[in-house]
Design a protein around this motif. Sequence first.
Motif, PDB file in Angstrom:
ATOM      1  N   UNK A   1     -64.219 -66.418  24.374  1.00 45.17           N
ATOM      2  CA  UNK A   1     -65.107 -66.428  25.534  1.00 45.17           C
ATOM      3  C   UNK A   1     -65.616 -65.010  25.781  1.00 45.17           C
ATOM      4  N   UNK A   2     -66.908 -64.905  26.040  1.00 48.54           N
ATOM      5  CA  UNK A   2     -67.505 -63.614  26.351  1.00 48.54           C
ATOM      6  C   UNK A   2     -68.330 -63.757  27.620  1.00 48.54           C
ATOM      7  N   UNK A   3     -68.138 -62.877  28.603  1.00 45.36           N
ATOM      8  CA  UNK A   3     -68.940 -62.964  29.817  1.00 45.36           C
ATOM      9  C   UNK A   3     -70.403 -62.656  29.521  1.00 45.36           C
ATOM     10  N   UNK A   4     -71.288 -63.501  30.025  1.00 46.47           N
ATOM     11  CA  UNK A   4     -72.727 -63.253  29.953  1.00 46.47           C
ATOM     12  C   UNK A   4     -73.165 -62.776  31.334  1.00 46.47           C
ATOM     13  N   UNK A   5     -73.510 -61.511  31.425  1.00 48.76           N
ATOM     14  CA  UNK A   5     -73.893 -60.926  32.711  1.00 48.76           C
ATOM     15  C   UNK A   5     -75.357 -61.252  32.982  1.00 48.76           C
ATOM     16  N   UNK A   6     -75.601 -61.856  34.135  1.00 42.75           N
ATOM     17  CA  UNK A   6     -76.935 -62.335  34.494  1.00 42.75           C
ATOM     18  C   UNK A   6     -77.700 -61.289  35.288  1.00 42.75           C
ATOM     19  N   UNK A   7     -78.958 -61.589  35.564  1.00 41.83           N
ATOM     20  CA  UNK A   7     -79.825 -60.626  36.243  1.00 41.83           C
ATOM     21  C   UNK A   7     -79.350 -60.293  37.649  1.00 41.83           C
ATOM     22  N   UNK A   8     -78.636 -61.235  38.301  1.00 42.48           N
ATOM     23  CA  UNK A   8     -78.175 -60.991  39.670  1.00 42.48           C
ATOM     24  C   UNK A   8     -76.848 -60.224  39.707  1.00 42.48           C
ATOM     25  N   UNK A   9     -76.326 -59.826  38.555  1.00 44.34           N
ATOM     26  CA  UNK A   9     -75.082 -59.056  38.509  1.00 44.34           C
ATOM     27  C   UNK A   9     -73.825 -59.895  38.385  1.00 44.34           C
ATOM     28  N   UNK A  10     -73.926 -61.207  38.529  1.00 44.26           N
ATOM     29  CA  UNK A  10     -72.771 -62.074  38.311  1.00 44.26           C
ATOM     30  C   UNK A  10     -72.701 -62.431  36.829  1.00 44.26           C
ATOM     31  N   UNK A  11     -71.668 -63.152  36.452  1.00 43.35           N
ATOM     32  CA  UNK A  11     -71.496 -63.504  35.043  1.00 43.35           C
ATOM     33  C   UNK A  11     -71.022 -64.938  34.904  1.00 43.35           C
ATOM     34  N   UNK A  12     -71.315 -65.522  33.755  1.00 42.96           N
ATOM     35  CA  UNK A  12     -70.787 -66.822  33.380  1.00 42.96           C
ATOM     36  C   UNK A  12     -70.052 -66.648  32.053  1.00 42.96           C
ATOM     37  N   UNK A  13     -68.872 -67.217  31.968  1.00 47.84           N
ATOM     38  CA  UNK A  13     -68.115 -67.159  30.721  1.00 47.84           C
ATOM     39  C   UNK A  13     -68.733 -68.130  29.714  1.00 47.84           C
ATOM     40  N   UNK A  14     -68.988 -67.632  28.508  1.00 51.63           N
ATOM     41  CA  UNK A  14     -69.570 -68.452  27.449  1.00 51.63           C
ATOM     42  C   UNK A  14     -68.542 -68.601  26.335  1.00 51.63           C
TER      43      UNK A  14
END
Length: 282
Positions: free
Chosen positions: A122-135
Amino acid sequence: MAPLIRVALANVYRFLLTPRWLGYLALTLVAATVMVFLGNWQLDRYRGRSAINDRIDAGATMTPAPLRDALPAPTGGPGSVGPAPAERLTWSRVTATGRYDTANVVLIRGRTVDNKVGFEVLTPLVLADGSAVLVDRGWVPPAPGAGATAQPSVPAAPTGEVTVTGRVVGSESGGGGVDRRDGKLEARRIVIPRLAKQLPYPVTGGYVLLDGQTPAADPAFQAVPIGHTNNWQNFGYVWQWWIFAVMSLVGYGWVARREARRRAGLDGPREPVDRAAEPAAT
């Protein structure tokens, strides 16, 4: 003669009103009721698992929706977790764009694919709003010749902007703690609240099981299969419990009838047969 027998049996059945037999009846009714409730519980399990299978099948052909349609943005600070995905949205396909945080790769050990034990990465995908989703980028085997828990060689994540497509999966439960070894986080289960505490940004309440990526994912990853739930096992348990309930009632009736016939003298012991008196076979 037959009416007299029926009257005799009717009188004999009065033993069913004795405390002993009333206790047997109460015990039988309680047992049958419990079995019916167990059957109903398994029926609910069957319906729930069938709904999961339906969502898995529907997600295979649906057009990917924006990530936020299924996973709301977390509102807390670093280490916090957003709302869990709604049940109806699990296994739906979503797409998101961001940058992989390669400094916080998560290895989930003890995962089996094709009867081989290895790691999901799993690698965190950091989004434009500064939060992240684990992929969940896929499965890799452990380091060769060093055992199933040996940390694997993880293919590098793409640098720069990445667009991913995958299935929404809810957080798992249980699984112990989270460790950091050789610069990577390790855990036994994908428990997002525990993983989020190790990360420097808020994290969505579900993760994405990758099935497509731009730039393309490294071919060293093996796709994590999505297995259907065994709902028919629960359906079999439904009938099993309901049949047991009927059998308990039938069994009580059979035992009561046998006792009544015994009391009426209809099932008395048979006289022994004198084999010596029988004519010899010619």
